[in-house]
Design an enzyme around this catalytic site. Structure first.
Site, PDB file in Angstrom:
ATOM      1  N   GLU A  47       0.834  -1.210   0.000  1.00 34.87           N
ATOM      2  CA  GLU A  47       0.000   0.000   0.000  1.00 34.87           C
ATOM      3  C   GLU A  47       0.865   1.254   0.000  1.00 34.87           C
ATOM      4  OE1 GLU A  47      -3.027  -0.131  -1.282  1.00 34.87           O
ATOM      5  OE2 GLU A  47      -3.578  -1.528   0.303  1.00 34.87           O
TER       6      GLU A  47
ATOM      7  N   SER B 214     -13.246   2.167  -8.344  1.00 33.08           N
ATOM      8  CA  SER B 214     -14.298   2.302  -9.353  1.00 33.08           C
ATOM      9  C   SER B 214     -13.830   3.214 -10.492  1.00 33.08           C
ATOM     10  CB  SER B 214     -15.572   2.862  -8.721  1.00 33.08           C
ATOM     11  OG  SER B 214     -15.295   4.088  -8.083  1.00 33.08           O
TER      12      SER B 214
ATOM     13  N   GLY C  98     -16.347   4.919  -3.803  1.00 28.14           N
ATOM     14  CA  GLY C  98     -15.916   5.481  -2.523  1.00 28.14           C
ATOM     15  C   GLY C  98     -15.545   4.438  -1.487  1.00 28.14           C
TER      16      GLY C  98
ATOM     17  N   SER D 141     -24.641   7.658 -17.510  1.00 32.65           N
ATOM     18  CA  SER D 141     -24.301   6.612 -16.551  1.00 32.65           C
ATOM     19  C   SER D 141     -25.550   6.153 -15.826  1.00 32.65           C
ATOM     20  CB  SER D 141     -23.290   7.171 -15.551  1.00 32.65           C
ATOM     21  OG  SER D 141     -23.399   6.491 -14.320  1.00 32.65           O
TER      22      SER D 141
ATOM     23  N   ASP E 131      -4.029   0.675 -10.007  1.00 30.45           N
ATOM     24  CA  ASP E 131      -5.451   0.415 -10.238  1.00 30.45           C
ATOM     25  C   ASP E 131      -5.752   0.142 -11.708  1.00 30.45           C
ATOM     26  OD1 ASP E 131      -5.440   1.056  -7.593  1.00 30.45           O
ATOM     27  OD2 ASP E 131      -6.408   3.003  -7.835  1.00 30.45           O
TER      28      ASP E 131
ATOM     29  N   GLY F 177     -12.874   2.404  -1.878  1.00 29.52           N
ATOM     30  CA  GLY F 177     -11.461   2.052  -2.043  1.00 29.52           C
ATOM     31  C   GLY F 177     -11.282   0.846  -2.955  1.00 29.52           C
TER      32      GLY F 177
HETATM   33  C1  GLA Z   1      -5.090   4.740  -4.275  1.00 31.34           C
HETATM   34  C2  GLA Z   1      -4.345   5.002  -5.584  1.00 31.34           C
HETATM   35  C3  GLA Z   1      -3.413   3.852  -5.908  1.00 31.34           C
HETATM   36  C4  GLA Z   1      -2.512   3.542  -4.728  1.00 31.34           C
HETATM   37  C5  GLA Z   1      -3.337   3.343  -3.465  1.00 31.34           C
HETATM   38  C6  GLA Z   1      -2.488   3.152  -2.233  1.00 31.34           C
HETATM   39  O1  GLA Z   1      -5.973   3.684  -4.435  1.00 31.34           O
HETATM   40  O2  GLA Z   1      -5.271   5.170  -6.631  1.00 31.34           O
HETATM   41  O3  GLA Z   1      -2.658   4.157  -7.052  1.00 31.34           O
HETATM   42  O4  GLA Z   1      -1.575   4.570  -4.563  1.00 31.34           O
HETATM   43  O5  GLA Z   1      -4.166   4.463  -3.241  1.00 31.34           O
HETATM   44  O6  GLA Z   1      -1.739   1.997  -2.312  1.00 31.34           O
END
Ligand code: GLA
Length: 381
Positions: A32, A124, A119, A66, A169, A121
């Site tokens: 992370e 999305s 929202g 959407s 992501d 995490g």
């Molecule tokens: C968010 C960012 C990712 C990454 C995480 C933390 O989700 O979009 O790129 O930095 O935080 O690991």
């Protein structure tokens, strides 16, 4: 899912779409806040997906709708980007244009449906940018591979929307593979698929992390400050904070002051944990992997200060009930936690619910996570 998006497209624009694609949300198993520091991450694609169906529009025009509601977005994407989700789609068009992967005239209609919670995490936004990029590239007949799609989606978010995210992501949304986690080295962009078939639970705390964008940008500034300082004092050739050798941690600690020191110690430790974790996972050593998850959470909480009381409650309860591992996933500051389950799943789920209800007077949403497929074309009709 394509059916709903196709129906929405037809209802909104009065014609049938010409191409379609979908992309998943993700959870990160470990690693992370390492991606934008040039370190490794180990995410999996989840079953929840976003579908984008597309067709041509008037030259230079983006028209987007959407299922989440709101008015149809209508704009000349070269001149302006609207606030909200339309900016992500507009950013994708700008990047596809730069990659010469837009249909002639550059006019595009998009209809989007999604079951990736916003929202929480679970990324999305990457599911949106990757699915749209893939669908529009299909429409243009452009042959972009998964890495190129991820690059388009990443630059759309970073350069056009202005979210200072890393590459995790978009890369997992583009390259995820059923039954696998993806070890991604974010400096070299080297990837390795690692089989993942363990029982994993997602606990959505229901606390939104709207504040996270500001806090994430603040952490990035702190990490950049750490690199600058370490370059001047100790290692002129340092480019990425995650490349700091773990055995030189004492030197790093002497050179930096808090809070920057704590942020840097997290990044260097998390980098080592993630690479080791990937090895353990590929050897099927789930218990040892789970222990690293707990360590990672603790480091996020204490050093990077990106946890939230709700997340700590879940992780603490999971640990006491005998889960193999648990930690926050994604940026943090709310959102979701993941729990790696060995034996006694029911007991663990009950314990988490009980602890959460006691602290917050409501139950968190708990669901199974299955390592699922990355972006793929869908039938447009
Ligand atoms: C968010 C960012 C990712 C990454 C995480 C933390 O989700 O979009 O790129 O930095 O935080 O690991």
């Amino acid at each position: 899912m394509p059916h709903a998006a196709i129906a929405l497209f037809q209802k909104t624009f009065g014609v049938a779409p010409r191409a379609a694609a979908s992309a998943p949300g993700r959870v990160n198993l470990i690693g992370e806040h390492t991606d934008y520091n040039g370190g490794p991450v180990l995410p999996i694609a989840i079953a929840e997906r976003t579908t984008a169906v597309v067709g041509a529009a008037e030259d230079g025009l983006l028209e987007a709708v959407s299922s989440n509601g709101g008015a149809v977005v209508r704009m000349g994407w070269q001149e302006e980007l609207p606030a909200g989700w339309g900016a992500y789609v507009g950013g994708v068009l700008r990047e596809l244009w730069a990659a010469e992967a837009l249909p002639p005239g550059g006019g595009v209609r998009v209809a989007v449906t999604s079951d990736v919670p916003v929202g929480a995490g679970l990324s999305s936004s990457a599911a949106l940018t990757v699915s749209t990029a893939k669908a529009v590239a299909e429409l243009a007949g452009a042959k972009l591979n998964g890495r190129q799609i991820a690059g388009v989606a990443f630059r759309a978010e970073q350069d056009h929307v202005g979210v200072r995210c890393g590459v995790m992501d978009q890369t997992i949304a583009a390259l995820g593979k059923t039954g696998h986690a993806l070890l991604l080295e974010c400096a070299s962009l080297e990837v390795k698929q690692i089989p993942f078939r363990a029982r994993l639970l997602l606990v959505n705390t229901g606390t939104r992390h709207d504040l996270a964008t500001g806090a994430l940008n603040e952490r990035r500034v702190e990490c950049e400050a750490a690199v600058k300082q370490l370059k001047i004092e100790l290692l002129p050739e340092l480019v990425w904070l995650a490349s700091w050798p773990a055995e030189w941690l004492p030197r790093l600690k002497r050179a930096l002051k808090d809070p920057i020191r704590s942020r840097a110690v997290h990044v260097v430790g998390e980098t080592a944990r993630t690479r080791f974790g990937a090895q353990l996972l590929s050897q099927g050593k789930l218990k040892a992997f789970g222990a690293l998850m707990y360590e990672s959470h603790e480091s996020c909480r204490r050093l990077y200060q990106c946890s939230a009381p709700e997340l700590d409650t879940v992780v603490h309860a999971a640990k006491r009930a005998g889960a193999l591992g648990a930690r926050l996933t994604g940026a943090g500051w709310g959102g979701a936690a993941i729990v790696l389950v060995g034996k006694g799943e029911k007991k663990i789920v009950d314990a988490i619910k009980r602890a959460f209800v006691k602290a917050y007077g409501r139950e968190p949403a708990i669901s199974d996570v299955k390592a699922s497929a990355g972006a793929r074309p869908e039938k447009a009709g």
